[in-house]
Design a protein around this motif. Sequence first.
Motif, PDB file in Angstrom:
ATOM      1  N   TRP A   1       0.813  -1.212   0.000  1.00  0.00           N
ATOM      2  CA  TRP A   1       0.000   0.000   0.000  1.00  0.00           C
ATOM      3  C   TRP A   1       0.845   1.260   0.000  1.00  0.00           C
ATOM      4  O   TRP A   1       0.401   2.303  -0.475  1.00  0.00           O
ATOM      5  CB  TRP A   1      -0.981  -0.018   1.180  1.00  0.00           C
ATOM      6  CG  TRP A   1      -0.315   0.117   2.529  1.00  0.00           C
ATOM      7  CD1 TRP A   1       0.167  -0.874   3.312  1.00  0.00           C
ATOM      8  CD2 TRP A   1      -0.060   1.333   3.205  1.00  0.00           C
ATOM      9  NE1 TRP A   1       0.727  -0.367   4.450  1.00  0.00           N
ATOM     10  CE2 TRP A   1       0.593   1.003   4.408  1.00  0.00           C
ATOM     11  CE3 TRP A   1      -0.292   2.664   2.933  1.00  0.00           C
ATOM     12  CZ2 TRP A   1       1.002   1.959   5.332  1.00  0.00           C
ATOM     13  CZ3 TRP A   1       0.101   3.614   3.859  1.00  0.00           C
ATOM     14  CH2 TRP A   1       0.746   3.262   5.039  1.00  0.00           C
ATOM     15  N   LYS A   2       2.076   1.198   0.487  1.00  0.00           N
ATOM     16  CA  LYS A   2       2.945   2.380   0.498  1.00  0.00           C
ATOM     17  C   LYS A   2       3.337   2.795  -0.918  1.00  0.00           C
ATOM     18  O   LYS A   2       3.561   3.962  -1.185  1.00  0.00           O
ATOM     19  CB  LYS A   2       4.193   2.123   1.335  1.00  0.00           C
ATOM     20  CG  LYS A   2       3.903   2.056   2.809  1.00  0.00           C
ATOM     21  CD  LYS A   2       5.163   1.843   3.609  1.00  0.00           C
ATOM     22  CE  LYS A   2       4.826   1.767   5.084  1.00  0.00           C
ATOM     23  NZ  LYS A   2       6.011   1.591   5.910  1.00  0.00           N
ATOM     24  N   ALA A   3       3.396   1.845  -1.828  1.00  0.00           N
ATOM     25  CA  ALA A   3       3.693   2.157  -3.227  1.00  0.00           C
ATOM     26  C   ALA A   3       2.436   2.602  -3.960  1.00  0.00           C
ATOM     27  O   ALA A   3       2.500   3.446  -4.857  1.00  0.00           O
ATOM     28  CB  ALA A   3       4.297   0.939  -3.917  1.00  0.00           C
ATOM     29  N   ALA A   4       1.278   2.050  -3.590  1.00  0.00           N
ATOM     30  CA  ALA A   4       0.027   2.372  -4.279  1.00  0.00           C
ATOM     31  C   ALA A   4      -0.547   3.711  -3.850  1.00  0.00           C
ATOM     32  O   ALA A   4      -1.206   4.382  -4.647  1.00  0.00           O
ATOM     33  CB  ALA A   4      -0.994   1.261  -4.040  1.00  0.00           C
ATOM     34  N   LEU A   5      -0.322   4.126  -2.617  1.00  0.00           N
ATOM     35  CA  LEU A   5      -0.918   5.366  -2.112  1.00  0.00           C
ATOM     36  C   LEU A   5      -0.482   6.608  -2.895  1.00  0.00           C
ATOM     37  O   LEU A   5      -1.338   7.413  -3.291  1.00  0.00           O
ATOM     38  CB  LEU A   5      -0.613   5.520  -0.617  1.00  0.00           C
ATOM     39  CG  LEU A   5      -1.364   6.633   0.096  1.00  0.00           C
ATOM     40  CD1 LEU A   5      -2.865   6.390  -0.006  1.00  0.00           C
ATOM     41  CD2 LEU A   5      -0.940   6.699   1.551  1.00  0.00           C
ATOM     42  N   PRO A   6       0.810   6.810  -3.177  1.00  0.00           N
ATOM     43  CA  PRO A   6       1.184   7.982  -3.990  1.00  0.00           C
ATOM     44  C   PRO A   6       0.590   7.942  -5.399  1.00  0.00           C
ATOM     45  O   PRO A   6       0.183   8.977  -5.931  1.00  0.00           O
ATOM     46  CB  PRO A   6       2.710   7.921  -4.042  1.00  0.00           C
ATOM     47  CG  PRO A   6       3.115   7.058  -2.916  1.00  0.00           C
ATOM     48  CD  PRO A   6       1.991   6.107  -2.687  1.00  0.00           C
ATOM     49  N   LEU A   7       0.505   6.756  -5.988  1.00  0.00           N
ATOM     50  CA  LEU A   7      -0.083   6.619  -7.315  1.00  0.00           C
ATOM     51  C   LEU A   7      -1.564   6.985  -7.280  1.00  0.00           C
ATOM     52  O   LEU A   7      -2.057   7.721  -8.143  1.00  0.00           O
ATOM     53  CB  LEU A   7       0.104   5.196  -7.848  1.00  0.00           C
ATOM     54  CG  LEU A   7      -0.514   4.910  -9.213  1.00  0.00           C
ATOM     55  CD1 LEU A   7       0.110   5.792 -10.289  1.00  0.00           C
ATOM     56  CD2 LEU A   7      -0.358   3.442  -9.568  1.00  0.00           C
ATOM     57  N   ALA A   8      -2.284   6.498  -6.278  1.00  0.00           N
ATOM     58  CA  ALA A   8      -3.710   6.814  -6.143  1.00  0.00           C
ATOM     59  C   ALA A   8      -3.906   8.313  -5.922  1.00  0.00           C
ATOM     60  O   ALA A   8      -4.798   8.929  -6.528  1.00  0.00           O
ATOM     61  CB  ALA A   8      -4.318   6.020  -4.991  1.00  0.00           C
ATOM     62  N   ALA A   9      -3.071   8.918  -5.086  1.00  0.00           N
ATOM     63  CA  ALA A   9      -3.173  10.355  -4.834  1.00  0.00           C
ATOM     64  C   ALA A   9      -2.914  11.154  -6.109  1.00  0.00           C
ATOM     65  O   ALA A   9      -3.617  12.135  -6.399  1.00  0.00           O
ATOM     66  CB  ALA A   9      -2.191  10.768  -3.738  1.00  0.00           C
ATOM     67  N   MET A  10      -1.932  10.719  -6.898  1.00  0.00           N
ATOM     68  CA  MET A  10      -1.624  11.411  -8.145  1.00  0.00           C
ATOM     69  C   MET A  10      -2.796  11.296  -9.133  1.00  0.00           C
ATOM     70  O   MET A  10      -3.165  12.264  -9.783  1.00  0.00           O
ATOM     71  CB  MET A  10      -0.355  10.838  -8.780  1.00  0.00           C
ATOM     72  CG  MET A  10       0.062  11.561 -10.047  1.00  0.00           C
ATOM     73  SD  MET A  10       1.475  10.813 -10.843  1.00  0.00           S
ATOM     74  CE  MET A  10       0.775   9.297 -11.458  1.00  0.00           C
ATOM     75  N   LEU A  11      -3.408  10.116  -9.252  1.00  0.00           N
ATOM     76  CA  LEU A  11      -4.543   9.927 -10.145  1.00  0.00           C
ATOM     77  C   LEU A  11      -5.719  10.811  -9.740  1.00  0.00           C
ATOM     78  O   LEU A  11      -6.364  11.435 -10.587  1.00  0.00           O
ATOM     79  CB  LEU A  11      -4.969   8.454 -10.178  1.00  0.00           C
ATOM     80  CG  LEU A  11      -4.019   7.497 -10.884  1.00  0.00           C
ATOM     81  CD1 LEU A  11      -4.448   6.055 -10.643  1.00  0.00           C
ATOM     82  CD2 LEU A  11      -3.957   7.797 -12.366  1.00  0.00           C
ATOM     83  N   VAL A  12      -6.005  10.900  -8.446  1.00  0.00           N
ATOM     84  CA  VAL A  12      -7.098  11.747  -7.958  1.00  0.00           C
ATOM     85  C   VAL A  12      -6.784  13.217  -8.223  1.00  0.00           C
ATOM     86  O   VAL A  12      -7.657  13.978  -8.668  1.00  0.00           O
ATOM     87  CB  VAL A  12      -7.353  11.490  -6.454  1.00  0.00           C
ATOM     88  CG1 VAL A  12      -8.271  12.539  -5.860  1.00  0.00           C
ATOM     89  CG2 VAL A  12      -7.923  10.095  -6.248  1.00  0.00           C
ATOM     90  N   LEU A  13      -5.556  13.632  -7.996  1.00  0.00           N
ATOM     91  CA  LEU A  13      -5.165  15.027  -8.224  1.00  0.00           C
ATOM     92  C   LEU A  13      -5.283  15.401  -9.696  1.00  0.00           C
ATOM     93  O   LEU A  13      -5.858  16.441 -10.042  1.00  0.00           O
ATOM     94  CB  LEU A  13      -3.736  15.268  -7.738  1.00  0.00           C
ATOM     95  CG  LEU A  13      -3.182  16.675  -7.949  1.00  0.00           C
ATOM     96  CD1 LEU A  13      -3.955  17.670  -7.094  1.00  0.00           C
ATOM     97  CD2 LEU A  13      -1.709  16.718  -7.629  1.00  0.00           C
ATOM     98  N   VAL A  14      -4.785  14.553 -10.584  1.00  0.00           N
ATOM     99  CA  VAL A  14      -4.857  14.834 -12.024  1.00  0.00           C
ATOM    100  C   VAL A  14      -6.310  14.897 -12.489  1.00  0.00           C
ATOM    101  O   VAL A  14      -6.706  15.808 -13.216  1.00  0.00           O
ATOM    102  CB  VAL A  14      -4.054  13.787 -12.829  1.00  0.00           C
ATOM    103  CG1 VAL A  14      -4.359  13.883 -14.311  1.00  0.00           C
ATOM    104  CG2 VAL A  14      -2.561  13.977 -12.583  1.00  0.00           C
TER     105      VAL A  14
END
Length: 149
Positions: free
Chosen positions: A105-118
């Motif tokens: 989850w530590k690797a997936a959390l930044p990716l999920a945050a970036m997708l939501v931000l974009v």
Amino acid sequence: MHIEQVRFDRIFDVQQRTGDFSFESGGWPVYGVNAVGGEIPREAATYAVAFAERGNWETVIGWRDLATQEVRLKPTVWAHLGPHMPWIYLFISGLLGSAMSGGGWKAALPLAAMLVLVAGLLIRSAMVQQRRAELALRAEPLAGVEERA
């Protein structure tokens, strides 16, 4: 964005199914225009047209018949994404699943945050452009009404 007043002297080649039409204005023909909101303009009517690129009919944002106050805006990209959401969901799920399997989850959390931000930034940008176009089209004076100084 550019606002231009266009008089539809003659309407021809109307394709009701697709909303495409051609018109003549001031003796110059324009071919293959897609109607905003499926509304084919009335012949001899003057419209205020909002373009993303000056004079490029493929970049029409919206328009208003100057005889009325009704503004019609082209649907944003987001409105067209609705039918494709299951595929988008699967793609994003696959990305997040790959990130989680590779680093938890530590690797997936930044990716999920970036997708939501974009996604949020793209939606906001589309909404701002639509709102600016609507305000600019409403500011155009009604046909036959003179502006007072």
